[in-house]
Design an enzyme around this catalytic site. Structure first.
Site, PDB file in Angstrom:
ATOM      1  N   LYS A 140      95.814 -26.891  10.123  1.00 44.25           N
ATOM      2  CA  LYS A 140      96.699 -26.268   9.126  1.00 44.25           C
ATOM      3  C   LYS A 140      96.357 -24.802   8.963  1.00 44.25           C
ATOM      4  O   LYS A 140      97.226 -23.963   8.771  1.00 44.25           O
ATOM      5  CB  LYS A 140      96.497 -26.907   7.738  1.00 44.25           C
ATOM      6  CG  LYS A 140      96.973 -28.312   7.610  1.00 44.25           C
ATOM      7  CD  LYS A 140      97.059 -28.704   6.130  1.00 44.25           C
ATOM      8  CE  LYS A 140      95.712 -28.731   5.413  1.00 44.25           C
ATOM      9  NZ  LYS A 140      94.815 -29.775   5.868  1.00 44.25           N
ATOM     10  N   GLY A 141      95.056 -24.511   9.027  1.00 49.21           N
ATOM     11  CA  GLY A 141      94.598 -23.129   8.871  1.00 49.21           C
ATOM     12  C   GLY A 141      95.166 -22.229   9.957  1.00 49.21           C
ATOM     13  O   GLY A 141      95.565 -21.094   9.696  1.00 49.21           O
ATOM     14  N   ILE A 142      95.210 -22.747  11.167  1.00 54.19           N
ATOM     15  CA  ILE A 142      95.749 -21.960  12.289  1.00 54.19           C
ATOM     16  C   ILE A 142      97.261 -21.776  12.108  1.00 54.19           C
ATOM     17  O   ILE A 142      97.805 -20.708  12.400  1.00 54.19           O
ATOM     18  CB  ILE A 142      95.457 -22.654  13.649  1.00 54.19           C
ATOM     19  CG1 ILE A 142      93.946 -22.889  13.834  1.00 54.19           C
ATOM     20  CG2 ILE A 142      96.035 -21.853  14.811  1.00 54.19           C
ATOM     21  CD1 ILE A 142      93.130 -21.656  14.031  1.00 54.19           C
ATOM     22  N   ASP A 199      88.288 -21.191   7.360  1.00 54.66           N
ATOM     23  CA  ASP A 199      89.702 -20.852   7.586  1.00 54.66           C
ATOM     24  C   ASP A 199      90.006 -19.408   7.194  1.00 54.66           C
ATOM     25  O   ASP A 199      90.901 -18.783   7.761  1.00 54.66           O
ATOM     26  CB  ASP A 199      90.625 -21.809   6.822  1.00 54.66           C
ATOM     27  CG  ASP A 199      90.974 -23.050   7.652  1.00 54.66           C
ATOM     28  OD1 ASP A 199      91.052 -22.918   8.888  1.00 54.66           O
ATOM     29  OD2 ASP A 199      91.147 -24.127   7.075  1.00 54.66           O
ATOM     30  N   THR A 207     106.815 -41.423  14.902  1.00 55.68           N
ATOM     31  CA  THR A 207     107.145 -40.569  13.756  1.00 55.68           C
ATOM     32  C   THR A 207     106.834 -41.243  12.412  1.00 55.68           C
ATOM     33  O   THR A 207     106.852 -40.593  11.385  1.00 55.68           O
ATOM     34  CB  THR A 207     108.653 -40.207  13.746  1.00 55.68           C
ATOM     35  OG1 THR A 207     109.406 -41.408  13.608  1.00 55.68           O
ATOM     36  CG2 THR A 207     109.059 -39.493  15.017  1.00 55.68           C
ATOM     37  N   ARG A 227     102.398 -27.871  19.771  1.00 53.39           N
ATOM     38  CA  ARG A 227     101.598 -28.593  20.771  1.00 53.39           C
ATOM     39  C   ARG A 227     100.171 -28.080  20.850  1.00 53.39           C
ATOM     40  O   ARG A 227      99.877 -26.945  20.463  1.00 53.39           O
ATOM     41  CB  ARG A 227     102.234 -28.395  22.158  1.00 53.39           C
ATOM     42  CG  ARG A 227     103.579 -29.017  22.284  1.00 53.39           C
ATOM     43  CD  ARG A 227     103.657 -30.078  23.346  1.00 53.39           C
ATOM     44  NE  ARG A 227     103.397 -29.611  24.699  1.00 53.39           N
ATOM     45  CZ  ARG A 227     104.337 -29.109  25.494  1.00 53.39           C
ATOM     46  NH1 ARG A 227     105.559 -28.934  25.064  1.00 53.39           N
ATOM     47  NH2 ARG A 227     104.043 -28.774  26.730  1.00 53.39           N
ATOM     48  N   CYS A 249      71.348 -11.302  11.924  1.00 53.68           N
ATOM     49  CA  CYS A 249      70.671 -11.717  10.697  1.00 53.68           C
ATOM     50  C   CYS A 249      69.328 -12.385  11.009  1.00 53.68           C
ATOM     51  O   CYS A 249      68.367 -11.709  11.333  1.00 53.68           O
ATOM     52  CB  CYS A 249      71.599 -12.611   9.873  1.00 53.68           C
ATOM     53  SG  CYS A 249      71.164 -12.598   8.115  1.00 53.68           S
ATOM     54  N   ARG A 294      68.434 -13.402   2.263  1.00 51.05           N
ATOM     55  CA  ARG A 294      67.468 -13.171   1.177  1.00 51.05           C
ATOM     56  C   ARG A 294      66.281 -12.347   1.635  1.00 51.05           C
ATOM     57  O   ARG A 294      65.592 -11.738   0.834  1.00 51.05           O
ATOM     58  CB  ARG A 294      66.898 -14.498   0.678  1.00 51.05           C
ATOM     59  CG  ARG A 294      67.872 -15.351  -0.079  1.00 51.05           C
ATOM     60  CD  ARG A 294      67.212 -16.581  -0.679  1.00 51.05           C
ATOM     61  NE  ARG A 294      68.204 -17.628  -0.875  1.00 51.05           N
ATOM     62  CZ  ARG A 294      69.090 -17.620  -1.865  1.00 51.05           C
ATOM     63  NH1 ARG A 294      69.090 -16.674  -2.762  1.00 51.05           N
ATOM     64  NH2 ARG A 294      69.989 -18.583  -1.950  1.00 51.05           N
ATOM     65  N   HIS A 352      76.174  -9.457   9.486  1.00 54.19           N
ATOM     66  CA  HIS A 352      76.924 -10.366  10.368  1.00 54.19           C
ATOM     67  C   HIS A 352      78.175  -9.664  10.892  1.00 54.19           C
ATOM     68  O   HIS A 352      79.243  -9.775  10.277  1.00 54.19           O
ATOM     69  CB  HIS A 352      77.340 -11.614   9.585  1.00 54.19           C
ATOM     70  CG  HIS A 352      76.203 -12.513   9.227  1.00 54.19           C
ATOM     71  ND1 HIS A 352      75.781 -13.535  10.044  1.00 54.19           N
ATOM     72  CD2 HIS A 352      75.386 -12.534   8.150  1.00 54.19           C
ATOM     73  CE1 HIS A 352      74.759 -14.156   9.484  1.00 54.19           C
ATOM     74  NE2 HIS A 352      74.499 -13.569   8.332  1.00 54.19           N
ATOM     75  N   GLU A 381      80.036 -10.488  13.223  1.00 51.13           N
ATOM     76  CA  GLU A 381      81.069 -11.433  13.701  1.00 51.13           C
ATOM     77  C   GLU A 381      82.232 -11.590  12.722  1.00 51.13           C
ATOM     78  O   GLU A 381      83.346 -11.907  13.120  1.00 51.13           O
ATOM     79  CB  GLU A 381      80.447 -12.813  14.000  1.00 51.13           C
ATOM     80  CG  GLU A 381      79.890 -13.599  12.820  1.00 51.13           C
ATOM     81  CD  GLU A 381      78.418 -13.316  12.513  1.00 51.13           C
ATOM     82  OE1 GLU A 381      77.941 -12.217  12.859  1.00 51.13           O
ATOM     83  OE2 GLU A 381      77.750 -14.188  11.915  1.00 51.13           O
TER      84      GLU A 381
HETATM   85  N1  GLN Z   1      67.277 -17.055   6.447  1.00 54.94           N
HETATM   86  C1  GLN Z   1      67.351 -15.643   6.555  1.00 54.94           C
HETATM   87  C2  GLN Z   1      67.455 -14.950   5.213  1.00 54.94           C
HETATM   88  O1  GLN Z   1      67.770 -15.564   4.228  1.00 54.94           O
HETATM   89  C3  GLN Z   1      68.532 -15.241   7.429  1.00 54.94           C
HETATM   90  C4  GLN Z   1      69.862 -15.558   6.820  1.00 54.94           C
HETATM   91  C5  GLN Z   1      70.987 -15.543   7.817  1.00 54.94           C
HETATM   92  O2  GLN Z   1      70.774 -15.534   9.015  1.00 54.94           O
HETATM   93  N2  GLN Z   1      72.207 -15.554   7.342  1.00 54.94           N
HETATM   94  O3  GLN Z   1      67.208 -13.779   5.123  1.00 54.94           O
END
Ligand code: GLN
Length: 534
Positions: A18-20, A72, A189, A240, A382, A463, A508, A510
């Protein structure tokens, strides 16, 4: 124009995509110049997915404003190339939490607090909040499957909402499954008919059916579905299974989904601008080579745990016209350097992604050591950056037993340590360093060249941090701190100048990669991995 609302529900089974579908419709509307926001409702009781296991629930996606959200939202951002916020992901837990807080404050003036109207009103106020910026469209996906007990308040809320904002401003899309029965040799169906009957029993008649199917839907079955579900024949849309999720917008465009939606709202249809998207797709579908990248993480089987990393690698592949094959590298098998070399054999590069907890840490450190010593393309994210610092401290700077205090509180050399503002925190939920922060890049470094900018903004969820007590020593031994927080107090990026691509970030990246413009750090890795093949 006033915001138009499109509610997306799911029938028959979960994991229908659904998200896609919501993200793809978002893409088709933005491609026509309309502004679109997408919101996700998750009917579980967790306040957010931040405390949920990625193995069960997949990746936790982080927004600029520091919300820990459902994966999502990653699809929504990638398909529509916008940044979403806290308001775009709402769970039952967060709804109940604010209703209960209001009740404790006495806001309800003695009333009996009930699912209807108090919970449903809170849900409706969240829909309003997500459309506060007055986008042309708010697409709102209800997680789970119609008929689930926990989803009921959401369905009731979207039923009421149509009358609140005017029936001409709301449509409902029901995404459903047509199973193929081998023995009968046909698509069925009936489950979808029943799912729509359930929707109607809640007072919601879908306007559009999006039917997930493995095989083409014969016209006869489409007409049957239309008749039994009370949906116009042209609004029964086939969806599909495809090779890549990025094909879904094109498949839905071919069946005029966006045009149909615009017609329902009495809005002007326009020629969609999909050139860059098609270009990206053709590169993904006709690659000139294959690059194999390993992800050395904790969750070896479930790709959803690292979905934004996998997608970012694919985007980088598209940018150099390469297919990126992603395989999970079991860090736990990398017990010594010999085994590590064997595990990485056959890969062109490796990502050590984010994570929590000690499992597999020594293996990740070995993977990074291999990458450093063999000029093997490496990107650390990270936890991956923290492990790279541990590896460098132990094996280059001679700090025996160096570790993160997350894994060894009594380490002689805690090169990674708890950030001071984290020291007194007791609760786990929503208390990390979260969201977008600026990072200053050091001129002349690979990171600087990749971003082509002095200051960048990237999203965080951690953290622990590089312990500043060790910075001078590590720098003296050759580790380059290529990115720092604006006040210089937090290490945001590291790299090794002598390697072709050995770069790692505390943030991050990504989360900000997009199919049409790949992220510079993933591009750097995939490009180096591809060149290494030659
Ligand atoms: N566990 C690590 C921290 O809390 C790295 C966290 C992570 O990779 N998102 O700093």
């Amino acid at each position: 124009m006033s915001t138009k609302y499109i509610f997306v529900t799911g029938g028959v089974v979960s994991s229908l995509g659904k998200g896609i579908v919501a993200a793809s419709l978002g893409k088709l509307l933005t491609a026509r110049g309309y502004s679109v926001k997408i919101q996700k409702f998750d009917p579980y009781i967790n306040v957010d997915p931040g405390t949920m296991s990625p193995f069960q629930h997949g990746e936790v996606f982080v927004t600029d404003d520091g919300a820990e959200t459902d994966l999502d939202l990653g699809h929504y951002e990638r398909f529509t190339d916008t940044s979403l916020s806290k308001a775009n992901n709402v769970t039952s837990g967060s709804v109940y939490l604010s209703v209960i807080n209001k009740e404790r404050r006495g806001d309800y003036l003695g009333a009996t607090v009930q699912t209807i109207p108090h919970i449903t009103n809170e849900i409706k106020s969240r829909i309003k909040e997500a459309s506060k910026s007055e986008p042309d469209f708010l697409i709102c996906e209800i997680g789970g499957t119609v008929g689930d007990i926990e989803g009921l308040p959401f369905i009731e809320a979207i039923r009421q909402f149509r009358f609140d904002v005017g029936i001409e401003n709301v449509i409902y899309i029901h995404v459903t499954l047509l199973p193929y029965l081998n023995t009968a040799g046909e698509l069925k169906t009936k489950p979808s008919q029943h799912s729509v009957i359930t929707m109607r029993s809640y007072g919601v008649q879908p306007d559009v059916l999006v039917c997930r199917t493995q095989t083409p839907i014969p016209e006869t079955e489409k007409s049957k579905l239309a008749l039994f579900t009370n949906v116009a024949p042209e609004a029964v849309i086939e969806c599909r299974d495809l090779d890549t999720i990025y094909e879904v917008p094109m498949a839905l465009e071919e069946q005029n989904l966006a045009s149909l939606v615009l017609k329902r709202f009495n809005l002007k249809d326009k020629e969609p601008e999909l050139k860059a998207w098609k270009n990206m797709l053709s590169k993904i579908k006709n690659p000139s080579k294959t690059v194999k990248i390993g992800i050395a993480g904790k969750y070896t089987k479930l790709s959803d745990a690292y979905i934004s990393v996998v997608e970012a690698l694919k985007h980088a592949g598209a940018a150099i016209n390469a297919k990126v094959e992603v395989e999970f590298v079991s860090a736990e098998e990398c017990l010594d350097m010999e085994k590590t070399a064997k595990v990485l054999e056959g890969f062109d590069g490796v990502v050590v992604p984010g994570g929590f907890g000690i499992r597999g840490i020594e293996g990740k450190v070995n993977v990074i050591r291999y990458a450093r010593e063999n000029n093997f393309p490496f990107l650390g994210l990270c936890l991956g950056m923290q492990c790279a610092v541990i590896e460098y401290a132990r094996n280059v700077a001679g700090l025996d037993g160096a570790n993160s205090s997350e894994f060894d509180e009594s380490s002689e050399h805690p090169v990674i340590a708890l950030m001071s503002e984290q020291e007194d925190i007791q609760d786990y939920g929503g208390t990390m360093r979260l969201g977008a922060y600026d990072c200053h890049l050091q001129k002349g470094t690979k990171s600087y060249k990749a971003y082509k900018a002095d200051v960048i903004s990237e999203r965080h969820r951690h953290r622990y941090e590089v312990n500043n007590k060790y910075r001078a020593l590590l720098a003296e031994k050759g580790l380059v701190f290529s990115g720092l927080s604006p006040d210089g107090k937090l290490v945001e990026m590291i790299e090794l100048p002598e390697n072709d691509w050995f770069v790692a970030s505390q943030f991050h990246p990504e989360f900000k990669s997009r199919p049409e413009h790949s992220h510079p750090l993933f591009f750097g890795l995939v490009d180096a991995a591809s060149k290494r093949q030659k």
